[in-house]
Design a protein around this motif. Structure first.
Motif, mmCIF file in Angstrom:
data_model
loop_
_atom_site.group_PDB
_atom_site.id
_atom_site.type_symbol
_atom_site.label_atom_id
_atom_site.label_comp_id
_atom_site.label_asym_id
_atom_site.label_seq_id
_atom_site.Cartn_x
_atom_site.Cartn_y
_atom_site.Cartn_z
ATOM 1 N N ALA A 110 -18.829 2.056 -4.913
ATOM 2 C CA ALA A 110 -19.772 3.220 -4.213
ATOM 3 C C ALA A 110 -19.371 4.466 -4.963
ATOM 4 O O ALA A 110 -20.207 5.569 -4.914
ATOM 5 C CB ALA A 110 -19.250 3.255 -2.701
ATOM 6 N N GLU A 111 -18.030 4.818 -5.190
ATOM 7 C CA GLU A 111 -17.764 6.094 -5.883
ATOM 8 C C GLU A 111 -18.145 6.025 -7.253
ATOM 9 O O GLU A 111 -17.959 5.112 -8.210
ATOM 10 C CB GLU A 111 -16.347 6.248 -5.819
ATOM 11 N N LEU A 112 -18.793 7.361 -7.812
ATOM 12 C CA LEU A 112 -19.306 7.412 -9.131
ATOM 13 C C LEU A 112 -18.076 7.783 -10.080
ATOM 14 O O LEU A 112 -17.224 8.426 -9.691
ATOM 15 C CB LEU A 112 -20.218 8.678 -9.178
ATOM 16 N N PRO A 113 -17.801 7.138 -11.048
ATOM 17 C CA PRO A 113 -16.690 7.427 -12.219
ATOM 18 C C PRO A 113 -16.780 8.653 -12.657
ATOM 19 O O PRO A 113 -17.843 9.422 -12.886
ATOM 20 C CB PRO A 113 -16.894 6.256 -13.202
ATOM 21 N N ILE A 114 -15.471 9.043 -13.218
ATOM 22 C CA ILE A 114 -15.389 10.364 -13.706
ATOM 23 C C ILE A 114 -16.126 10.142 -15.264
ATOM 24 O O ILE A 114 -16.330 9.165 -15.573
ATOM 25 C CB ILE A 114 -14.286 11.088 -13.773
ATOM 26 N N TRP A 115 -16.244 11.272 -16.090
ATOM 27 C CA TRP A 115 -17.119 10.884 -17.450
ATOM 28 C C TRP A 115 -16.631 12.345 -18.311
ATOM 29 O O TRP A 115 -15.808 12.829 -17.818
ATOM 30 C CB TRP A 115 -18.674 11.090 -17.114
ATOM 31 N N GLY A 116 -17.002 12.276 -19.379
ATOM 32 C CA GLY A 116 -16.667 13.320 -20.228
ATOM 33 C C GLY A 116 -17.719 13.825 -21.179
ATOM 34 O O GLY A 116 -18.786 13.260 -21.139
ATOM 35 N N PHE A 117 -17.480 14.940 -21.800
ATOM 36 C CA PHE A 117 -18.406 15.398 -22.628
ATOM 37 C C PHE A 117 -17.604 16.345 -23.659
ATOM 38 O O PHE A 117 -16.615 16.680 -23.541
ATOM 39 C CB PHE A 117 -19.529 16.409 -21.884
ATOM 40 N N ASP A 118 -18.581 16.495 -24.792
ATOM 41 C CA ASP A 118 -17.936 17.467 -25.923
ATOM 42 C C ASP A 118 -18.032 19.024 -25.563
ATOM 43 O O ASP A 118 -19.046 19.618 -25.564
ATOM 44 C CB ASP A 118 -19.069 17.181 -27.147
ATOM 45 N N GLY A 119 -16.906 19.568 -24.829
ATOM 46 C CA GLY A 119 -16.706 21.088 -24.472
ATOM 47 C C GLY A 119 -17.043 21.895 -25.691
ATOM 48 O O GLY A 119 -17.257 23.165 -25.345
ATOM 49 N N SER A 120 -16.788 21.505 -26.945
ATOM 50 C CA SER A 120 -17.031 22.473 -28.158
ATOM 51 C C SER A 120 -18.660 22.776 -28.335
ATOM 52 O O SER A 120 -18.916 23.752 -28.881
ATOM 53 C CB SER A 120 -16.536 21.859 -29.470
ATOM 54 N N SER A 121 -19.690 21.992 -27.585
ATOM 55 C CA SER A 121 -20.875 22.447 -27.759
ATOM 56 C C SER A 121 -21.539 23.171 -26.519
ATOM 57 O O SER A 121 -22.499 23.480 -26.543
ATOM 58 C CB SER A 121 -21.681 21.004 -27.779
ATOM 59 N N THR A 122 -20.567 23.510 -25.765
ATOM 60 C CA THR A 122 -20.942 24.121 -24.268
ATOM 61 C C THR A 122 -20.165 25.210 -24.148
ATOM 62 O O THR A 122 -20.088 25.961 -22.933
ATOM 63 C CB THR A 122 -20.512 23.091 -23.077
ATOM 64 N N GLY A 123 -19.554 25.920 -25.017
ATOM 65 C CA GLY A 123 -18.733 27.100 -24.711
ATOM 66 C C GLY A 123 -17.450 26.689 -23.903
ATOM 67 O O GLY A 123 -16.713 27.663 -23.017
ATOM 68 N N GLN A 124 -16.899 25.487 -23.937
ATOM 69 C CA GLN A 124 -15.994 25.053 -22.859
ATOM 70 C C GLN A 124 -14.712 24.447 -23.448
ATOM 71 O O GLN A 124 -13.575 24.340 -22.857
ATOM 72 C CB GLN A 124 -16.370 24.043 -21.719
ATOM 73 N N ALA A 125 -14.709 24.234 -24.965
ATOM 74 C CA ALA A 125 -13.475 23.828 -25.636
ATOM 75 C C ALA A 125 -13.707 24.098 -27.183
ATOM 76 O O ALA A 125 -14.482 24.237 -27.579
ATOM 77 C CB ALA A 125 -13.284 22.284 -25.108
ATOM 78 N N PRO A 126 -12.515 24.137 -27.744
ATOM 79 C CA PRO A 126 -12.348 24.051 -29.441
ATOM 80 C C PRO A 126 -12.724 22.791 -30.032
ATOM 81 O O PRO A 126 -12.420 21.720 -29.230
ATOM 82 C CB PRO A 126 -10.920 24.663 -29.576
ATOM 83 N N GLY A 127 -13.178 22.514 -31.045
ATOM 84 C CA GLY A 127 -13.607 21.515 -31.569
ATOM 85 C C GLY A 127 -12.279 20.380 -31.975
ATOM 86 O O GLY A 127 -12.545 19.104 -31.871
ATOM 87 N N ARG A 128 -11.228 20.957 -31.985
ATOM 88 C CA ARG A 128 -10.237 20.162 -32.129
ATOM 89 C C ARG A 128 -9.711 19.499 -31.091
ATOM 90 O O ARG A 128 -8.701 18.496 -31.107
ATOM 91 C CB ARG A 128 -9.034 20.721 -33.212
ATOM 92 N N ALA A 129 -10.018 20.176 -29.886
ATOM 93 C CA ALA A 129 -9.623 19.393 -28.469
ATOM 94 C C ALA A 129 -10.753 19.583 -27.691
ATOM 95 O O ALA A 129 -10.615 20.349 -26.778
ATOM 96 C CB ALA A 129 -8.198 20.353 -27.862
ATOM 97 N N SER A 130 -11.896 18.809 -27.947
ATOM 98 C CA SER A 130 -13.258 19.206 -27.474
ATOM 99 C C SER A 130 -13.444 18.408 -26.094
ATOM 100 O O SER A 130 -14.386 18.776 -25.497
ATOM 101 C CB SER A 130 -14.003 18.694 -28.395
ATOM 102 N N ASP A 131 -12.456 17.612 -25.625
ATOM 103 C CA ASP A 131 -12.811 16.641 -24.522
ATOM 104 C C ASP A 131 -12.670 17.533 -23.285
ATOM 105 O O ASP A 131 -11.658 17.938 -23.012
ATOM 106 C CB ASP A 131 -11.965 15.328 -24.502
ATOM 107 N N CYS A 132 -13.822 17.458 -22.373
ATOM 108 C CA CYS A 132 -13.712 18.128 -21.151
ATOM 109 C C CYS A 132 -14.052 16.615 -20.127
ATOM 110 O O CYS A 132 -14.844 16.031 -20.472
ATOM 111 C CB CYS A 132 -14.843 19.065 -20.911
ATOM 112 N N VAL A 133 -13.674 16.929 -18.813
ATOM 113 C CA VAL A 133 -13.855 15.824 -17.820
ATOM 114 C C VAL A 133 -14.989 16.174 -16.879
ATOM 115 O O VAL A 133 -15.087 17.353 -16.317
ATOM 116 C CB VAL A 133 -12.569 15.367 -17.200
ATOM 117 N N LEU A 134 -15.832 15.414 -16.319
ATOM 118 C CA LEU A 134 -16.825 15.323 -15.366
ATOM 119 C C LEU A 134 -16.476 14.821 -14.136
ATOM 120 O O LEU A 134 -16.381 13.551 -14.163
ATOM 121 C CB LEU A 134 -18.393 15.150 -15.769
#
Ligand code: ADP
Ligand code: MN
Ligand code: MN
Ligand code: MN
Length: 334
Positions: free
Chosen positions: A32-56
């Motif tokens: 029933a609970e939706l899982p956490i997921w991730g995205f490329d934060g370097s494409s959204t102004g949320q992370a540098p390319g070398r540490a680009s993972d952000c969590v949703l």
């Protein structure tokens, strides 16, 4: 049948964040609970390319009115990989304030104004020129006054199918300009629903080949800007007029701090004309659409109710606005 879940989040674009989304396919009948997921934060102004993972992390889920069936929309908050709030996550601070003042039972109704654009100009504006001056467009009817109603109706239906608490819609003062209202709801609930309603607005308009913008002053000159009037009450204000006045005074004492978080470009919109009070001043008054904060006439008659903060821009972040209003007013009411 697999379930398509649209993970929607707020990015790191400066000075005004944008909405992003992508689709996750989940097996039917799963957890029933939706899982956490991730995205490329370097494409959204949320992370540098070398540490680009952000969590949703999904925080608010609704039936998807676009895809129908078992499919879902999932508004997410953005976390760092240690699962603490990302610096662009304004929801976490809003939640903290909402919980701290929950005894006050704060309620918000937000009036979201916006403007449709097509071919690089507001819908209803002729190529290379201007339509007739403002006067008959607000709450108008007829093909010479109203532009985009088919999109507006489709958006309203989508919001209602998604279970969002929309309280009304209306055509606005400039051609192609419209409004919907969300609420009354608590700070987090109204903000989550407003962000989802904004996403649905962009998504529904996309199918009509039209874009919607929350730009606070989409046309320079003698044309109204677009705001997000924020109506607010606490349990005390809903029963006692002195709390209404105290709330206005409290907002006045922190006017500059509020203006700084009410949306980029607010100086261009709060000029003192076009139904606004100048951003450099603070005022409140009964029925006064030229004041910073309006006390609706029914509230003065009934000696209880709510107030309307008319200052927030259409492009404001509701997590920031509802956090500030709740904190400022509830701290003062004690
Ligand atoms: P306006 O006359 O400024 O155009 P609207 O009708 O567009 O006002 O919006 C008023 C909003 O105020 C609605 O979203 C409504 O749900 C909300 N509202 C009504 N009562 C309260 C209340 N007690 N507390 C907070 N919001 C309220
Ligand atoms: Mn309104
Ligand atoms: Mn309006
Ligand atoms: Mn209003």
């Amino acid at each position: 049948m697999s379930i398509k879940v649209e993970y929607i989040w707020i990015d790191g674009t400066e000075p005004t964040a944008r909405l992003r989304s992508k689709t996750k396919i989940l097996p039917a009948g799963g957890d029933a609970e939706l899982p956490i997921w991730g995205f490329d934060g370097s494409s959204t102004g949320q992370a540098p390319g070398r540490a680009s993972d952000c969590v949703l992390r999904p925080v608010f889920t609704a039936p998807d009115p676009i895809r129908g069936g078992p499919h879902l929309l999932a508004l997410c908050e953005v976390l760092d990989t240690d699962l603490t709030p990302h610096r662009t996550n304004t929801r976490a601070a809003c939640l903290e304030v909402a919980e701290r003042f929950s005894d006050h039972e704060p309620l918000f109704g937000i009036e979201q104004e916006y403007t449709f654009f097509k071919d690089g100009r507001p819908l209803g504006f002729p190529a290379g020129g201007f339509p007739a001056p403002q006067g008959f467009y607000y709450c108008g009817v007829g093909a010479d006054e109203v532009f985009g109603r088919d999109v507006v109706e489709a958006h309203l239906d989508a919001c209602l199918t998604a279970g969002l608490q929309i309280s009304g819609i209306n055509a606005e003062v400039m051609p192609g300009q419209w409004e919907f209202q969300v609420g009354p709801l608590g700070p987090i609930e109204v903000s989550d629903q407003l962000w989802l309603a904004r996403w649905l607005l962009y998504r529904v308009a996309e199918d009509f080949g039209i874009s919607a913008t929350l730009a606070p002053k989409p046309v320079k000159g003698d044309w109204n800007g677009a705001g997000a009037h924020t109506n607010f009450s606490t349990r005390q204000m809903r029963s006692d007029y002195s709390a209404i006045v105290d709330a206005c005074e409290a907002l006045g004492a922190k006017a500059a701090e509020h203006i700084a978080h009410y949306g980029a470009g607010i100086e261009e919109r709060l000029t003192g004309s076009h139904e606004t009070a100048a951003f450099t001043t603070f005022s409140y008054g009964v029925s006064d659409r030229g004041a910073s904060v309006r006390i609706p006439w029914q509230v003065e008659v009934a000696k209880k109710g709510y107030i309307e903060d008319r200052r927030p821009n259409a492009n404001m972040d509701p997590y920031q606005v509802t956090r500030l209003v709740t904190d400022t007013v509830c701290s003062a009411l004690g």
